[in-house]
Design a protein around this motif. Structure first.
Motif, PDB file in Angstrom:
ATOM      1  N   UNK A  75      11.466 -56.910  49.721  1.00 26.96           N
ATOM      2  CA  UNK A  75      11.298 -58.081  48.850  1.00 26.96           C
ATOM      3  C   UNK A  75      11.870 -59.153  50.032  1.00 26.96           C
ATOM      4  N   UNK A  76      11.450 -59.853  49.371  1.00 27.13           N
ATOM      5  CA  UNK A  76      11.981 -61.351  50.022  1.00 27.13           C
ATOM      6  C   UNK A  76      14.076 -61.330  49.855  1.00 27.13           C
ATOM      7  N   UNK A  77      14.172 -62.154  51.467  1.00 24.14           N
ATOM      8  CA  UNK A  77      15.276 -62.292  51.090  1.00 24.14           C
ATOM      9  C   UNK A  77      15.874 -63.554  50.885  1.00 24.14           C
ATOM     10  N   UNK A  78      17.061 -63.526  49.894  1.00 28.68           N
ATOM     11  CA  UNK A  78      17.010 -64.620  49.343  1.00 28.68           C
ATOM     12  C   UNK A  78      18.368 -65.877  50.629  1.00 28.68           C
ATOM     13  N   UNK A  79      17.911 -66.532  51.248  1.00 36.64           N
ATOM     14  CA  UNK A  79      18.289 -67.053  52.729  1.00 36.64           C
ATOM     15  C   UNK A  79      17.775 -68.184  52.123  1.00 36.64           C
ATOM     16  N   UNK A  80      19.602 -69.314  52.851  1.00 34.63           N
ATOM     17  CA  UNK A  80      19.396 -70.815  52.338  1.00 34.63           C
ATOM     18  C   UNK A  80      19.441 -71.058  53.976  1.00 34.63           C
ATOM     19  N   UNK A  81      18.519 -71.938  54.133  1.00 35.06           N
ATOM     20  CA  UNK A  81      17.963 -72.185  55.666  1.00 35.06           C
ATOM     21  C   UNK A  81      19.159 -73.964  55.423  1.00 35.06           C
ATOM     22  N   UNK A  82      19.862 -73.901  56.524  1.00 38.77           N
ATOM     23  CA  UNK A  82      21.186 -75.091  56.518  1.00 38.77           C
ATOM     24  C   UNK A  82      20.317 -76.720  56.893  1.00 38.77           C
ATOM     25  N   UNK A  83      20.233 -77.438  56.540  1.00 44.13           N
ATOM     26  CA  UNK A  83      20.031 -78.708  56.322  1.00 44.13           C
ATOM     27  C   UNK A  83      19.577 -78.887  57.896  1.00 44.13           C
TER      28      UNK A  83
END
Lengths: 528, 349
Positions: free
Chosen positions: A138-146
């Protein structure tokens, strides 16, 4: 918070007023707070990463300097031999290296995990599918910091420079934190060097008419590029690239050129705003572009496009790799097996290959960017290999100084770079190659019709605005060859100056693609 | 920064002059770019037309198209001597009606305010274009500011209401002769807020309302209805609730019951004209211009006559026809009203 938003303009106005209202010694502290507020508004979660990077790099740099100082003040026993002294120095350097590598790998690790985990998972799943292993992670729910790629590279350049003792480490953590989080740069760079930015970042600044007006002028020019050109043409670019099956080669070609224009206006516009914002506060941020589309070849283009990124890769990857032990051995090996002529080029090409591979990876977690990076490498390598042929041509035909030949070179560069940029656009590498091929196999000039162009989402008047805007961009670039346009305008009478700057303001106000009916568009380089 | 040529700083007087010039230019541009709503979609000009009127109305209607297309103030005057005005606008939401009521009551204290309850079904901001048609026409006041705040959809910004140039800038490529003709003046498009249509499109096969998951009106709607009621009480104005006889959008029995319950609880009058269409004499084969959504002139006159009688018999309204100044004013209005009706009838032939 998008640069091209009312919220950012309000934020900027508040920062500007408070900045100059404060006593000079508190200005840099306020900028640090403003940077963190800017980041907090974007997403409070991001703050964890930027403070972690700031602290680990700051601490490692301080430790390296402490070790170095300790060694310098160390009272060496009498009668110590040169070799023993060298050994001690090597030991000291090794300690420093541990701190440097520790912080470097830790921060690259953060970047890698956040930016590339899902890319790795996709590849593992694809390979697993291909070999029939049936693995599906499963892909991870990662938010890439700006702006993580920008501030990480900026912090790492400082770390490496301190390791090489190019300058002293910053002893104050808040000051260093400001260097990493200076808010105009957080969105899309440029990747400033500590030695450049620190000169004016911590200084006290009083409001000066010249710096403030020049800064505002630069901001306006940035908004012109972003709102009048980039965000307007974006509609047509999206129409073409999101529906590849519909359009024949002539539209693919049009989309390719449109995207090149969009990217240029978007990225340089964003950097203009960054530099302009900093300038209004008396802070100098390094230039990131030097009229790149006037370059005569790809190598020159890359010296004039995203300069701070190019020099980063050159200084921190290409040069260290070129002088590394591995490369010396490769050099020997290549010369022995392929002869001096070819052998001497192998290490250079290998270093270039690594630089372009990492440049591609840095740009984004997808094969498109990797192939784009390697595409640049291939084009540069081919032009290097063909240079004897060019030399022979130029010795026979004296055309190098002819205007038409220079134009040809510029157009050639634009076309090659635009072709390579197609990898940014289409969803995967095979599709990009397919669409590239369409330009040669199914150009379909007869499909070019007013109704079809109309379906790209732009009205005839939009094309007129884009054409006029592009002509203005080119004219300004041409004038810039003889010095700063703002400097030239500053020499004019007050009424002329007013007409030019208020006229530009009105153009942005009236012809900018903003507000209802236009989606607020993030800067393209913000995603890197 | 030191390599910069020192900018020649203009004199203070020149700066002030240029600032004034810039503001004047921006103001003029804004005037040019603001939609004029003089032809085609004229609904956007309705709210502003109220300010031209003397503020001495007996009754003010506040609500959406079900009022401004279904009630004719001319008939109320001619038959009952009631001086009325409709503060209507397209898809006027309940909070917009409340703030219009708040604003109206600063100008005048009518005997009654009539509110059409159709907007009870909307408990969220709906559509930017309709918001604009209601809000742009309002004069700046706290009521307007609050109404904007309550009405904005997620894509809207307050700053674009304060400086409409930011909203309408893209009209620069779509300007029409109207934008210059009506730059400094506007014609009146309504008859005391009434939007006249004489054409006929019979109502056939009116769709039944599809079943809803929840028929309960939103809390926010009741909140604003309460505010309207309290505001009217505080100002000594009677609040009358009506549901106009538009066949569509569908008015559910469950909604009707809620309005009945509310009006009974607070002693308000509530008239659902959908249930009295026969008494009104409405015939949806001839009295609607858009298949039952709105009444045409013939239908509006029948409904106005019916409602005028209610105002007189049940709410104690009296005729003001003996007021010569008012009568003279209405004579002029009726002439224009009749002329427009004749003009439209002529176009149909």
């Amino acid at each position: 918070m998008l640069f091209a938003s009312y919220e950012f303009l309000l934020f900027l106005a508040v920062v500007f007023i408070v900045y100059y209202a404060l006593p000079g010694r508190y200005q840099w502290i306020f900028l640090l707070i403003a940077g963190y507020v800017f980041y907090f508004i974007a997403n409070p979660f991001y703050l964890i990463f930027i403070t972690t990077t700031s602290f680990t790099v700051y601490y490692a740099a301080r430790k390296m300097e402490d070790i170095r100082r300790e060694f310098k003040t160390l009272k060496l026993p009498e009668g110590i031999t040169r070799e023993e002294k060298k050994e001690l120095k090597a030991k000291e350097k090794k300690q420093e290296k541990r701190w440097m590598l520790g912080a470097l790998l830790f921060n690259l690790g953060i970047l890698a995990v956040l930016k590339y985990t899902n890319f790795a998972i996709s590849n593992i799943n694809a390979i697993s599918g291909a070999v029939g292993a049936g693995l599906s992670i499963e892909h991870l729910n990662i938010i890439l910091p700006m702006g993580i790629s920008f501030y990480t590279f900026q912090a790492l350049s400082y770390l490496i420079d301190v390791y090489h003792a190019k300058y002293d480490a910053q002893r104050s953590f808040p000051r260093f934190a400001l260097f990493v989080s200076f808010f105009p740069q957080l969105v899309q760079g440029p990747i400033s060097r500590y030695s450049d930015l620190s000169k004016s970042l911590y200084e006290e600044h009083r409001p000066e008419y010249t710096t403030i007006t020049r800064g505002l002028q630069r901001i306006m020019w940035g908004f012109f590029k972003k709102l009048v050109i980039a965000d307007r043409i974006l509609v047509a670019v999206n129409a073409i690239i999101h529906d590849p099956e519909t359009y024949s080669g002539v539209y693919v070609f049009m989309g390719m050129l449109f995207y090149a224009l969009e990217l240029y206006a978007d990225f340089t516009g964003g950097i203009d705003i960054t530099i302009g914002v900093a300038q209004t506060m008396g802070i100098t941020v390094k230039e990131n572009f030097e009229r790149p589309f006037f370059s005569k070849n790809i190598k020159e283009y890359w010296k004039r496009w995203h300069i701070t990124m190019g020099t980063w890769f050159t200084d921190y990857i290409f040069y260290p790799l070129s002088v590394s032990k591995f490369m010396r051995n490769l050099n020997k090996f290549a010369r022995k097996h392929f002869g001096d002529k070819i052998g001497k080029r192998v290490p250079v090409y290998f270093s270039s290959f690594v630089v372009w591979l990492t440049t591609g990876i840095w740009h984004g977690a997808s094969w498109n960017f990797i192939v784009w990076g390697l595409g640049n490498f291939v084009v540069i390598m081919i032009s290097e290999e063909l240079s004897p042929l060019y030399d022979a041509f130029h010795s026979r035909f004296k055309v190098a100084d002819r205007k038409w030949y220079k134009c040809f070179q510029i157009i050639r560069t634009v076309l090659i770079m635009s072709c390579l940029r197609m990898f940014d656009c289409y969803r995967d590498v095979p599709l990009t190659f397919k669409m590239f091929g369409t330009m040669f196999t199914n150009f379909g000039l007869k499909n070019l019709s007013a109704s079809m162009i109309g379906e790209l989402g732009l009205k005839p008047v939009d094309y007129c605005i884009l054409l006029a805007g592009t002509v203005l961009l080119i004219l300004v670039s041409m004038i810039q060859r003889n010095g700063s346009v703002r400097e030239k305008i500053a020499g004019l009478g007050v009424l002329k100056r007013y007409c030019i700057w208020f006229g530009l303001f009105l153009i942005i106000l009236l012809f900018g693609a903003y507000g209802i009916g236009y989606d607020e568009s993030q800067f393209i380089y913000n995603q890197f | 920064m030191n390599d910069m040529t020192e900018q020649k700083k203009p004199k203070a007087a020149v700066i002030v002059l240029l600032i004034y010039l810039s503001i004047a230019l921006l103001w003029l541009l804004q005037k040019v770019l603001m939609p004029k709503y003089m032809h085609g979609i004229t609904e956007g000009s309705m709210i502003a037309e109220y300010y031209k009127e003397p503020k001495d109305h007996d009754v003010v209607f506040i609500g959406d198209c079900e009022l401004y297309e279904n009630i004719s103030p001319a008939v109320l005057w001619e038959k009952y001597g009631i001086n009325s005005y409709i503060r209507g606008s397209a898809q006027q939401l309940i909070w917009q009606s409340y703030y219009l009521m708040e604003e109206t009551l600063k100008y005048e204290k009518p005997k009654a305010i009539v509110f059409n309850v159709l907007s009870m079904q909307y408990d969220k901001p709906q559509n930017e274009a309709y918001n604009r048609m209601t809000l742009d026409g309002m004069k700046w006041s706290k009521s307007k500011f609050d109404s904007i705040k309550a009405s904005m959809t997620s894509e809207e910004h307050m700053v674009e209401y304060v400086f409409p140039l930011l909203r309408y800038h893209s009209r620069i490529t779509e300007l029409e002769p109207d934008d210059f003709e009506y730059l400094f003046h506007k014609d009146t498009t309504t008859f005391n807020g009434y939007y006249m249509r004489v054409d006929v499109k019979p109502a056939e096969n009116v769709p039944q309302g599809r079943p809803l998951g929840n028929y309960q009106f939103g809390d926010i709607c009741y909140e604003y209805l309460d505010k309207m009621r309290v505001l009217c009480e505080e100002n000594g104005v009677e609040l009358i609730l009506v549901k106009a006889p538009s066949l569509y959008p569908y008015w559910y029995d469950e909604w009707d019951q809620q309005m009945k319950d509310y009006s009974e609880e607070y002693g308000l009058s509530y008239y659902n004209f959908l249930k009295t269409t026969d008494e009104c004499g409405l015939d949806f084969a001839t009295d609607t211009y858009d298949a039952g959504l709105h009444l045409n002139l013939s239908g509006a006159e029948k409904l106005s006559d019916y409602f005028g009688n209610i105002l007189v018999t049940e709410h104690g309204f009296t005729s003001h026809k003996d007021d010569k100044e008012l009568a003279a004013r209405w004579d002029e209005k009726i002439k224009a009203y009749d002329a427009e009706a004749q003009r439209q009838y002529a176009l149909l032939e």
